[in-house]
Design a protein around this motif. Structure first.
Motif, PDB file in Angstrom:
ATOM      1  N   PHE A 246      80.220  17.324 -44.649  1.00  0.00           N
ATOM      2  CA  PHE A 246      80.562  18.033 -43.392  1.00  0.00           C
ATOM      3  C   PHE A 246      79.804  17.053 -42.398  1.00  0.00           C
ATOM      4  CE2 PHE A 246      76.147  19.251 -45.361  1.00  0.00           C
ATOM      5  CZ  PHE A 246      75.330  19.306 -44.060  1.00  0.00           C
ATOM      6  N   ALA A 247      80.113  17.483 -40.981  1.00  0.00           N
ATOM      7  CA  ALA A 247      79.847  16.901 -39.862  1.00  0.00           C
ATOM      8  C   ALA A 247      79.135  17.810 -39.016  1.00  0.00           C
ATOM      9  CB  ALA A 247      80.956  16.026 -39.247  1.00  0.00           C
ATOM     10  N   THR A 248      78.271  17.367 -38.121  1.00  0.00           N
ATOM     11  CA  THR A 248      77.665  18.214 -37.124  1.00  0.00           C
ATOM     12  C   THR A 248      77.452  17.631 -35.701  1.00  0.00           C
ATOM     13  OG1 THR A 248      75.207  17.560 -37.688  1.00  0.00           O
ATOM     14  CG2 THR A 248      76.290  19.585 -38.676  1.00  0.00           C
ATOM     15  N   CYS A 249      77.320  18.334 -34.520  1.00  0.00           N
ATOM     16  CA  CYS A 249      77.291  17.821 -33.520  1.00  0.00           C
ATOM     17  C   CYS A 249      76.341  18.518 -32.687  1.00  0.00           C
ATOM     18  CB  CYS A 249      78.545  17.652 -32.861  1.00  0.00           C
ATOM     19  SG  CYS A 249      79.303  19.165 -32.059  1.00  0.00           S
ATOM     20  N   ASP A 252      71.897  16.175 -28.517  1.00  0.00           N
ATOM     21  CA  ASP A 252      71.566  14.799 -28.392  1.00  0.00           C
ATOM     22  C   ASP A 252      72.432  13.913 -28.330  1.00  0.00           C
ATOM     23  OD1 ASP A 252      72.790  15.019 -30.984  1.00  0.00           O
ATOM     24  OD2 ASP A 252      70.863  14.962 -32.084  1.00  0.00           O
ATOM     25  N   GLY A 253      73.775  14.253 -28.050  1.00  0.00           N
ATOM     26  CA  GLY A 253      74.700  13.517 -27.840  1.00  0.00           C
ATOM     27  C   GLY A 253      75.264  12.870 -28.990  1.00  0.00           C
ATOM     28  N   SER A 254      75.163  13.389 -30.150  1.00  0.00           N
ATOM     29  CA  SER A 254      75.584  12.617 -31.303  1.00  0.00           C
ATOM     30  C   SER A 254      76.108  13.459 -32.507  1.00  0.00           C
ATOM     31  CB  SER A 254      74.276  11.771 -32.119  1.00  0.00           C
ATOM     32  OG  SER A 254      73.717  12.928 -32.808  1.00  0.00           O
ATOM     33  N   VAL A 255      77.061  12.709 -33.313  1.00  0.00           N
ATOM     34  CA  VAL A 255      77.698  13.712 -34.334  1.00  0.00           C
ATOM     35  C   VAL A 255      76.992  13.080 -35.790  1.00  0.00           C
ATOM     36  CG1 VAL A 255      79.699  13.780 -35.959  1.00  0.00           C
ATOM     37  CG2 VAL A 255      79.899  14.089 -33.292  1.00  0.00           C
ATOM     38  N   ARG A 256      76.405  13.767 -36.606  1.00  0.00           N
ATOM     39  CA  ARG A 256      75.857  13.133 -37.925  1.00  0.00           C
ATOM     40  C   ARG A 256      76.899  13.718 -39.087  1.00  0.00           C
ATOM     41  NH1 ARG A 256      70.423  11.888 -36.549  1.00  0.00           N
ATOM     42  NH2 ARG A 256      70.480  11.777 -34.393  1.00  0.00           N
ATOM     43  N   GLY A 265      75.472   8.903 -41.943  1.00  0.00           N
ATOM     44  CA  GLY A 265      76.131   8.364 -40.620  1.00  0.00           C
ATOM     45  C   GLY A 265      75.812   9.145 -39.401  1.00  0.00           C
ATOM     46  N   GLU A 266      75.866   8.248 -38.458  1.00  0.00           N
ATOM     47  CA  GLU A 266      75.556   8.841 -36.931  1.00  0.00           C
ATOM     48  C   GLU A 266      76.631   8.024 -35.846  1.00  0.00           C
ATOM     49  OE1 GLU A 266      72.075   9.058 -33.306  1.00  0.00           O
ATOM     50  OE2 GLU A 266      71.848   7.594 -35.180  1.00  0.00           O
ATOM     51  N   ILE A 267      77.157   9.030 -35.333  1.00  0.00           N
ATOM     52  CA  ILE A 267      78.033   8.596 -34.308  1.00  0.00           C
ATOM     53  C   ILE A 267      77.415   9.021 -32.939  1.00  0.00           C
ATOM     54  CG2 ILE A 267      80.390   8.693 -33.471  1.00  0.00           C
ATOM     55  CD1 ILE A 267      81.149   9.687 -36.099  1.00  0.00           C
ATOM     56  N   ARG A 268      77.365   8.011 -31.998  1.00  0.00           N
ATOM     57  CA  ARG A 268      76.700   8.307 -30.633  1.00  0.00           C
ATOM     58  C   ARG A 268      77.701   8.483 -29.829  1.00  0.00           C
ATOM     59  NH1 ARG A 268      71.567   9.934 -30.884  1.00  0.00           N
ATOM     60  NH2 ARG A 268      71.845   9.817 -28.741  1.00  0.00           N
ATOM     61  N   LEU A 269      77.582   9.413 -28.621  1.00  0.00           N
ATOM     62  CA  LEU A 269      78.803   9.270 -27.686  1.00  0.00           C
ATOM     63  C   LEU A 269      78.138   9.349 -26.266  1.00  0.00           C
ATOM     64  CD1 LEU A 269      79.960  10.940 -30.253  1.00  0.00           C
ATOM     65  CD2 LEU A 269      81.336  12.327 -28.530  1.00  0.00           C
ATOM     66  N   PRO A 270      78.747   8.780 -25.517  1.00  0.00           N
ATOM     67  CA  PRO A 270      78.245   8.654 -24.109  1.00  0.00           C
ATOM     68  C   PRO A 270      78.170   9.811 -23.325  1.00  0.00           C
ATOM     69  CG  PRO A 270      80.400   7.928 -24.024  1.00  0.00           C
ATOM     70  CD  PRO A 270      80.167   8.360 -25.740  1.00  0.00           C
ATOM     71  N   VAL A 271      77.713  11.012 -23.899  1.00  0.00           N
ATOM     72  CA  VAL A 271      77.359  12.318 -23.378  1.00  0.00           C
ATOM     73  C   VAL A 271      76.217  12.886 -23.874  1.00  0.00           C
ATOM     74  CG1 VAL A 271      79.807  12.784 -22.942  1.00  0.00           C
ATOM     75  CG2 VAL A 271      78.636  13.470 -25.176  1.00  0.00           C
TER      76      VAL A 271
END
Length: 781
Positions: A246-249, A252-256, A265-271
């Motif tokens: 699963f994925a969460t957001c 904190d400006g991220s998707v885990r 995994g961690e995806i950082r966004l510019p928000v």
């Protein structure tokens, strides 16, 4: 199992405000819902691109959620369903966006819509503390209401054991049977529960503002708790491409990315706020965020974005992370809570809270009388200035302007590099968007002005003449009509702010401004402002008056005056010292104040300047000062320009909030005004229109309507009268106290009779807009 390396695949640019929800429909299409009052369907094209093929319109307020209902008995093609802050649910045809059904049973914001497991079943939840179960095959049937929570119900899902689960701001999850009877209440989360997802036939997941995720059995037993986020978690979605994935957001400006209970995994966004996440069948992850963009991330290198786009994205992430470490008001930005902290009531009257909104921090105060948090302004800090290039459609530009060509339509992006010929760039813009060729000079002049080019082509000389006189002579208030705004837009030439047509007094433009294909004039749904000005003439007048100040502390040098005048350029750079100079000049004697007010009304269009003029320290006293200038015995230019400053204050949130906070005093001042010239009438009507747009759905709308009814009888200028009618119609269309407003209009015999008279003047092209607007108001009566 190899750990997937998620990278950016595509950026879907089309919404103009926060994207609050993303989900998928058949054939891996993406649905997005936004605060811009629309939802959009994005169709995959090629390996990694998506194209916006349908935009769904019809809501009167923010669209907060969206889902896909598969084909059922009543709707053979299925439905795109949206929920909104206007308390309604709308179902659209997937392919053409036509409205098929409207559901009106919730009493507050609809914050979640999802498909049930049975054909034609829709589940919804709301800030009214309930969830509802709708049978779309029988839309006239009364929905089952799940009532029992003590606060907003943020999410609802149907589990595989014939029960419903609801998640609430009261920190609990409730389970219900199919008849809507509560079965049990699940506790464990220590803050608002924001999202739910069915993990498998036996279990489901929840996410919360307490930054945790919990795994539950369908009977309500908590099996596990997962941690990984550093702030509120807003959304959760099952990723079938991963084992128990699963994925969460969140805030904190991220998707885990999770698999078998581990964060892999961690995806950082510019928000700062990633509002929503959903997963495609191929394992790609889709996000909706506070910058108005939909993004797709993939672990498949074949679907990675090109190197330039990836590099620009990574640089934006680094900048955002640096900004989050800055201190504002003595606090680290990253440690200040987000807006969901306002869901909890205050403990005492006047209690304040700091709330992070993007890279800004707002201060809120609790009102016991109103039982709500009221925003009182920005907490100012050292925001780093934006630097370097702007990425647009995979290319870098010195500027990417947002231009409103027509009210009600989304802004158009105008990319430009200083090395380009502005006339060539303008022509390319016109061709791309299929605009009339008459826009060429206006677009080119706009580029020249806002890009602050050192050399001006000879064709652009007319662009800086006074728009009313054609001369460079400075006349207070000669700067033209108000323009539609959203904190990001600019007017185009002399376009009418409501229809995009010509100025109101141009007979030909008035006759062609409306067509059967255009939306009604009311309700109006965006703020307007006064944009045009002759900066050179204003500078000369300021220089003349500066010599009259003498050697006092408020007199300026020529260079200081030049810097202050540059504040009137929409994208100007400036120093904190220059803002201080402007504030000192606002203390000039009232007899020579009007050019300072003119620069101020231009300056506050700039987001950063708006925040400094209307901050919590200077702003309240400044608004009070403007209101003193509206006194009946004050100078007419000061009255008119004070109103224009208040109109343009709506260009950004700090100014908007302070004007709204002072609305009672504003309305009192407007009612007391008399013998207004045409420009002052237009300014007053524009201010009332912005107040109407902001407060149409609030109880205050009755007070605005009463003020409008009084002023409309005084207006002799057609444009002012027209704007007043649009404001009045907006209130009639959206006010919860519509009956009271109807009574005030009908009891005002002269106004009611004039509406009837004007509504029949359909053959007079000069009164076309007034006639049309009068007809719409009479229908609402």
């Amino acid at each position: 199992m190899a750990i997937p390396d998620y990278k950016l695949s595509a950026i879907l640019n089309g919404h103009s405000m926060d994207v609050r929800c993303v989900t998928i429909t058949k054939e891996n299409c993406i649905l997005s819902a936004s605060r811009d009052r629309t939802a959009k369907l994005w169709h995959p094209e090629g390996i990694k691109d998506f194209v916006n093929v349908v935009t769904y319109k019809g809501h009167k307020n923010f669209v907060s959620c969206v889902c896909w209902i598969p084909p059922c008995e009543a709707f053979h093609d299925g439905l795109v369903v949206t929920g909104s802050n206007d308390n309604t649910i709308i179902g659209y045809n997937l392919q053409d966006g036509m409205i098929q059904i409207t559901l009106e049973s919730h009493e507050n914001v609809v914050c979640s819509v999802v498909s049930g497991q049975d054909s034609g079943v829709l589940l919804s939840s709301s800030w009214d503390s309930t969830a509802k179960v709708w049978n779309l095959n029988n839309p006239n049937a009364i929905p089952i209401t799940l009532k029992g929570h003590q606060a907003a119900v943020w999410a609802v899902v149907e589990l595989h054991n014939n029960t419903y689960a609801t998640a609430s701001a009261d920190k609990t999850i409730k389970l219900w049977n199919k008849e809507g009877v509560p079965i049990s209440t699940l506790t464990g989360h220590t803050d608002c529960v924001r999202g739910l997802a069915v993990a498998n036939p036996e279990t489901f997941l929840s996410c919360s503002n307490d930054a945790s995720i919990r795994l539950w059995t369908n009977k309500g037993q908590c099996l596990n708790t997962y941690y990984g986020h550093s702030n509120y978690i807003y959304s959760i979605s099952i990723n079938s491409a991963l084992s128990s994935g699963f994925a969460t957001c969140g805030e904190d400006g991220s998707v885990r990315v999770w698999s078998a209970g581990d964060c892999i995994g961690e995806i950082r966004l510019p928000v700062h706020s990633v509002w929503s996440v959903t997963c495609l069948d191929n394992g790609d992850i889709v996000t909706g965020s506070s910058d108005g963009l939909v993004r797709v991330f993939t672990a498949d290198p074949a679907r990675y974005a090109d190197e330039a786009t990836l590099k620009a994205f990574e640089e934006d992430v680094v900048k955002m992370q640096a900004a989050s470490q800055q201190e504002i008001g003595g606090y680290k930005l990253s440690e200040i809570p987000g807006p969901e902290v306002l869901l909890e009531p205050g403990k005492s009257d006047g209690q304040t809270k700091l709330v992070r909104r993007g890279t800004n921090v707002k201060c809120y105060s609790w009102s016991v009388a109103e039982n709500t948090w009221n925003e009182i302004g920005d907490v100012m800090g050292a925001n780093p200035a934006s630097e370097g290039k702007t990425m647009y459609q995979g290319k870098e530009y010195d500027f990417v302007f947002s231009v409103d060509i027509k009210d009600g339509a989304p802004p158009l992006k105008l990319p430009y590099n200083k090395t380009e010929d502005p006339w060539v760039a303008a022509q390319a813009f016109i061709h791309k968007h299929d605009l009339p060729q008459v826009y060429l000079e206006q677009v080119a002049n706009f580029i020249i002005t806002n890009a602050k080019l050192d050399t001006l082509p000879t064709q652009s000389s007319n662009g800086f003449a006074d728009p009313f006189t054609g001369e460079s002579r400075y006349v207070p208030g000669s700067g033209g009509a108000a323009r539609g705004i959203g904190g990001r837009t600019v007017g185009m030439g002399a376009a009418d702010p409501f229809t995009g047509g010509g100025a109101y007094t141009t007979p030909v433009a008035s006759a062609t401004a409306l067509s059967s294909n255009e939306k009604p004039l009311i309700p109006h749904d965006s703020y307007i402002r006064f944009d045009q000005a002759n900066l050179k003439a204003i500078y000369e007048k300021l220089k003349e008056f500066n010599s009259k100040v003498g050697d006092g502390s408020n007199a300026m040098t020529d260079q200081q005056l030049e810097n202050v005048v540059k504040l009137g350029e929409l994208n100007s750079s400036y120093s904190a010292e220059t803002i201080t100079f402007l504030k000192k000049m606002l203390e000039w004697p009232k007899e020579i104040l009007f050019p300072v007010l003119d620069i101020t009304r231009l300056a506050v269009r700039n987001k950063e300047i708006n925040g400094q003029i209307f901050d919590t320290t200077y702003g309240p006293s400044f608004v009070k000062y403007l209101l003193t200038l509206l006194a009946p015995d004050n100078l007419a230019p000061n009255q008119m320009l004070s109103m224009r400053v208040l109109v343009n204050a709506f260009s950004d949130l700090p100014g908007e909030m302070l004007v709204l906070a002072a609305r009672e005093s504003v309305l009192h001042c407007l009612i007391c005004l008399n013998q207004l010239n045409n420009n002052a009438q237009i300014a007053a009507a524009s201010l009332l229109l912005n107040l109407s747009v902001a407060l149409a759905q609030q109880p205050d709308s009755v007070d605005i309507a009463e003020c409008l009814a009084q002023l409309l009888s005084k207006f002799t200028d057609n444009e002012a009268y027209f704007r007043g009618l649009v404001a009045l119609g907006t209130l009639l269309a959206e006010s919860p106290n519509k009956l009271q407003i109807q009574t005030k209009i009908v009891s005002n015999t002269s106004l009611h009779n004039r509406l009837k008279k004007d509504s029949s003047a359909t053959n007079d092209s000069n009164f076309k807009k007034i006639s049309t607007c009068s007809q719409q108001i009479l229908r609402l009566l």
